[in-house]
Design an enzyme around this catalytic site. Structure first.
Site, PDB file in Angstrom:
ATOM      1  N   ASP A   1      47.985   8.836 -23.712  1.00 39.42           N
ATOM      2  CA  ASP A   1      48.254  10.044 -22.947  1.00 39.42           C
ATOM      3  C   ASP A   1      48.639  11.261 -23.778  1.00 39.42           C
ATOM      4  O   ASP A   1      49.072  12.274 -23.222  1.00 39.42           O
ATOM      5  CB  ASP A   1      49.353   9.780 -21.916  1.00 39.42           C
ATOM      6  N   GLU A   2      48.479  11.218 -25.084  1.00 39.52           N
ATOM      7  CA  GLU A   2      48.799  12.400 -25.876  1.00 39.52           C
ATOM      8  C   GLU A   2      47.963  12.455 -27.141  1.00 39.52           C
ATOM      9  O   GLU A   2      47.539  11.429 -27.671  1.00 39.52           O
ATOM     10  CB  GLU A   2      50.290  12.477 -26.215  1.00 39.52           C
TER      11      GLU A   2
ATOM     12  N   ASP B   1      50.183  16.458 -23.770  1.00 42.14           N
ATOM     13  CA  ASP B   1      50.876  15.254 -23.318  1.00 42.14           C
ATOM     14  C   ASP B   1      50.705  15.171 -21.798  1.00 42.14           C
ATOM     15  O   ASP B   1      51.208  16.027 -21.063  1.00 42.14           O
ATOM     16  CB  ASP B   1      52.353  15.341 -23.692  1.00 42.14           C
TER      17      ASP B   1
END
EC number: 2.7.7.7
Length: 447
Positions: free
Chosen positions: A105-106, A11
């Protein structure tokens, strides 16, 4: 669950804000808030410097300004975020063919199929905690290298549930490996909200039966959870409280819908204007559908009124489509059934029931639109206001004489620009007339 800690979750920390600080040297180490900048805007991401003041995602922007008035409030630059995300996802896919992105983003990574070579390691043994820590540390260093310095928090565990929880335990820039056999002990003291699917409504139902923590949840029978939450949710929660999660890492996650929505600085009441805004959103939705080579059968209109009440209306077509005319006219027909005289603060158009093909209506004739898609009574106005001003704070600009920079602020016929980039130190600040022919936004065609 797996017998080895072979699922990794990464993350990226405060992703949008971190990209802004990377590209804007003058903002490094300072509070940055990314999101809607108007009075009705919402925070998308806050840097850790801003979080010290209590600013967090989903907070109204006006509240964030009250808590941290000296923060830099910036408009999102999705092109920059997508480019950075692609760099990270490309790195992850060079390590393992089984990568499941959850957002920009993850992502989850299946380490059973991993090749540690791309991060500089010769071997990886998921049964050895020290080997896993060395791999995760090397991966974090590789992410920082390909992104120009961004950090990410990593969790490694025997299931997706525990890997995602672990990545959040030591933010920012954290690294947590949950060794097999310790999963339940890790979960016990945590709030039930740590389990996926336990939101405010479920938490309140559990509170009514005396459950606040996972440890208390472990004392509730499966039958009682089913009575309280329903069969599917109750059984799933019973399993996850015991760290039982056999979900696989799925490299191709099927999209369930494609949508666009905008929040406006003023309440809109003009019917023709609302129809025009819907048309614009229909075009954007179509662009996303075609980019993904998808079509859809169900068109949904979302309307948030002046009093914050939210209404949704849907219509299912006879066959999947990716035509903006069909999507737009369907959405406008849904608007016709709503009373918007009090003002509209948000509009959204979405398409679901997705398919990877388009079925033409074999019984349709050329000319008029289908009966279930009504054409508007009058043409849609073309002089629509921009949802976002052309020189919003944070957007990239270029000046013929001074080069590239970003908008510091604008108003009263003047735009102020700081000329700097990720590869420079803090740059100089200069102001120009809004109509300066040598200045242009990089998010719109050159004038």
């Amino acid at each position: 669950m797996r017998s080895a800690a072979s699922i990794l979750h990464i993350d990226l920390d405060a992703f949008y804000a971190a990209v802004e600080q990377r590209d804007k040297p003058s903002l490094r180490g300072k509070p940055v808030v990314v999101g809607g900048i108007g009075g009705r805007g919402v925070v998308a991401t806050a840097s850790y410097e801003a979080r010290v003041f209590g600013v967090h995602s989903a907070m109204p922007s006006h509240e964030a300004r009250r808590r941290c008035p000296y923060a830099a409030f910036l408009t999102p630059r999705f092109a920059a975020y997508q480019e950075t995300s692609a760099q990270v996802m490309g790195l992850l896919r060079s390590i393992s063919p089984l990568v499941e992105p959850l957002s920009l983003d993850e992502a989850f990574v299946d380490l059973e199929a991993a090749d540690p070579g791309p991060v500089g390691l010769a071997t990886l043994d998921p049964t050895d905690p020290d080997s896993l820590r060395a791999f995760a540390a090397a991966l974090k260093a590789a992410v920082a290298e390909v992104t120009g310095g961004l950090t990410g928090s990593v969790g490694v565990a025997s299931s997706k549930l525990l890997a995602k929880i672990a990545s959040d335990l030591d933010k920012p820039d954290g690294l947590v490996v949950v060794e097999p056999g310790s999963e339940t002990d890790l979960l016990r003291p945590m709030s039930v909200g740590v389990i996926p699917g336990v939101g405010p409504a479920t938490s309140e139902r559990l509170r009514r039966i005396g459950v606040h923590t996972v440890d208390e949840l472990l004392g509730v029978t499966e039958d009682e959870l089913v009575r309280t939450l329903g069969q599917a949710h109750g059984r799933a929660l019973h399993q996850m409280a015991r760290a039982r999660d056999d979900r696989a890492v799925e490299p191709e996650r099927e999209a369930k819908s494609v949508s666009i929505e905008d929040t406006y600085d003023v309440d809109h009441v003009d019917r023709r204007l609302l129809e025009g805004l819907i048309e614009r959103q229909a075009v954007k939705v179509t662009e996303r559908l075609r980019a993904a080579r998808l079509s859809g059968r169900t068109v949904t209109l979302k309307v948030r009124m002046h009093d914050f009440s939210t209404l949704t209306r849907s219509s299912t077509l006879r066959s999947p489509t990716d035509e903006p005319r069909v999507i737009g006219t369907t959405a406008r027909s849904l608007l016709a059934d709503l009373d918007t005289s009090g003002g509209v603060r948000l509009l959204g158009v979405g398409v679901s029931g997705l398919a990877d093909w388009v079925q033409e209506d074999l019984f349709a004739e050329e000319g008029p639109a289908p009966d279930d898609v009504a054409e508007p009574d009058s043409p849609v106005p073309t002089d629509l206001p921009e949802v976002r001003p052309p020189y919003s704070p944070g957007v990239d600009v270029e000046h013929d004489q001074h080069g590239r920079g970003w908008v510091w602020g604008s108003g009263r016929g003047v735009v102020t620009v700081r000329f700097e980039s990720a590869d420079t130190g803090p740059g100089r600040v200069m102001s120009f007339p809004l109509d300066d022919p040598e200045l242009r936004s990089l998010h719109r065609p050159r004038r």
